[in-house]
Design a protein around this motif. Structure first.
Motif, PDB file in Angstrom:
ATOM      1  N   SER A 207      -0.254  -1.200 -14.240  1.00  0.00           N
ATOM      2  CA  SER A 207       0.088  -0.465 -13.025  1.00  0.00           C
ATOM      3  C   SER A 207       1.173  -1.214 -12.258  1.00  0.00           C
ATOM      4  CB  SER A 207      -1.158  -0.322 -12.141  1.00  0.00           C
ATOM      5  OG  SER A 207      -0.794   0.116 -10.849  1.00  0.00           O
ATOM      6  N   ILE A 208       2.152  -0.452 -11.760  1.00  0.00           N
ATOM      7  CA  ILE A 208       3.200  -1.095 -10.954  1.00  0.00           C
ATOM      8  C   ILE A 208       3.182  -0.592  -9.505  1.00  0.00           C
ATOM      9  CG2 ILE A 208       4.694  -1.527 -12.941  1.00  0.00           C
ATOM     10  CD1 ILE A 208       6.369   0.910 -11.818  1.00  0.00           C
ATOM     11  N   GLY A 209       2.331   0.379  -9.204  1.00  0.00           N
ATOM     12  CA  GLY A 209       2.248   0.877  -7.830  1.00  0.00           C
ATOM     13  C   GLY A 209       1.558   2.224  -7.787  1.00  0.00           C
ATOM     14  N   ARG A 210       1.296   2.676  -6.571  1.00  0.00           N
ATOM     15  CA  ARG A 210       0.566   3.934  -6.399  1.00  0.00           C
ATOM     16  C   ARG A 210       1.173   4.742  -5.268  1.00  0.00           C
ATOM     17  NH1 ARG A 210      -5.452   4.718  -3.915  1.00  0.00           N
ATOM     18  NH2 ARG A 210      -5.717   6.913  -4.437  1.00  0.00           N
ATOM     19  N   VAL A 211       1.363   6.030  -5.507  1.00  0.00           N
ATOM     20  CA  VAL A 211       1.780   6.952  -4.448  1.00  0.00           C
ATOM     21  C   VAL A 211       0.536   7.691  -3.961  1.00  0.00           C
ATOM     22  CG1 VAL A 211       4.087   7.210  -5.422  1.00  0.00           C
ATOM     23  CG2 VAL A 211       2.302   8.835  -6.047  1.00  0.00           C
ATOM     24  N   LEU A 212       0.609   8.205  -2.735  1.00  0.00           N
ATOM     25  CA  LEU A 212      -0.552   8.893  -2.173  1.00  0.00           C
ATOM     26  C   LEU A 212      -0.083  10.033  -1.287  1.00  0.00           C
ATOM     27  CD1 LEU A 212      -3.657   8.830  -2.029  1.00  0.00           C
ATOM     28  CD2 LEU A 212      -3.450   7.414   0.018  1.00  0.00           C
ATOM     29  N   ALA A 213      -0.716  11.191  -1.467  1.00  0.00           N
ATOM     30  CA  ALA A 213      -0.447  12.350  -0.627  1.00  0.00           C
ATOM     31  C   ALA A 213      -1.777  12.943  -0.173  1.00  0.00           C
ATOM     32  CB  ALA A 213       0.369  13.402  -1.386  1.00  0.00           C
TER      33      ALA A 213
END
Length: 214
Positions: free
Chosen positions: A121-127
């Motif tokens: 994993s290199i990061g996470r987006v969230l909506a």
């Protein structure tokens, strides 16, 4: 009944059958008083009206799925001899996709660390989505497939599809910054869902992915 429909919308027509003929076979319909509604259920007496002769049940309000999802009411049919029967009516309100998903940021910035491996994993987006029910579920996807990155559709985690490779050339201080851009979309699983997009910039300075130095 869908939410946001105008008052006076026909819900259903209730019909009781009386074997008598003539005046004693004619029925009158009425909505009865009820004990207080239980959890997850709203009192229906004030929300619906019934035509006393035809049995047509119509809404008296415009319903909001986010505020009330079900109503329960008791309807009685009575004949001229005062014989009667009752039935319980449960009306479920269904939601509409009213709100766009909203990303917590219009853009996200991540970095591929040196030596990162496939699946990392290199990061996470969230909506978020203010709709309730299935319309409020957010699923993530890449606007265009990438040979290097993929996204978990339920968590929004962006991960590597391939192993990173050491950047050829001189030491870290002399490396020119290199970036890749992705567009991430958020939408619900239902057809014709509202959607939103966010830009993701990924620093790939410390990996080559086998790409040319430039």
């Amino acid at each position: 009944l869908r939410e946001n429909l105008p008052p006076g919308t026909l819900v259903t027509t209730l019909r009781a059958i009386d074997a008598d003929t003539g005046v004693f076979g004619e029925l009158r319909y009425a909505v009865l008083e009820q004990p207080p509604a239980g959890p997850g259920r709203a009192e229906g007496r004030d929300a619906f009206a019934i035509n006393s002769s035809s049995g047509e049940l119509r809404s008296r309000l415009t319903f909001d799925y986010e505020r009330a999802k079900a109503f329960q009411l008791l309807v009685r049919a009575t004949d001229a001899g005062n014989a009667s029967a009752t039935v319980t009516v449960r009306v479920l309100v269904t939601g509409e996709d009213e709100y766009d998903p909203i990303f917590l940021s219009p853009s996200f910035n991540f970095e591929v660390p040196e030596g990162a491996r496939r699946g990392q994993s290199i990061g996470r987006v969230l909506a978020t989505d203010e709709d309730e029910g299935a319309d409020g579920v957010v699923l993530y996807s890449l606007a265009k497939p990438s040979p290097y990155f993929a996204i978990n559709q339920t968590t929004g985690t962006i991960y590597l599809r391939v192993d990173s490779q050491p950047q050829a050339g001189a030491g870290r201080a002399k490396r020119e910054p290199r970036e890749m851009s992705l567009e991430v979309q958020a939408r619900s699983p239902l057809p014709a869902s509202r959607s939103a997009a966010a830009q993701v910039t990924i620093d790939v300075t410390h990996t080559s992915f086998g790409l040319a130095p430039d």
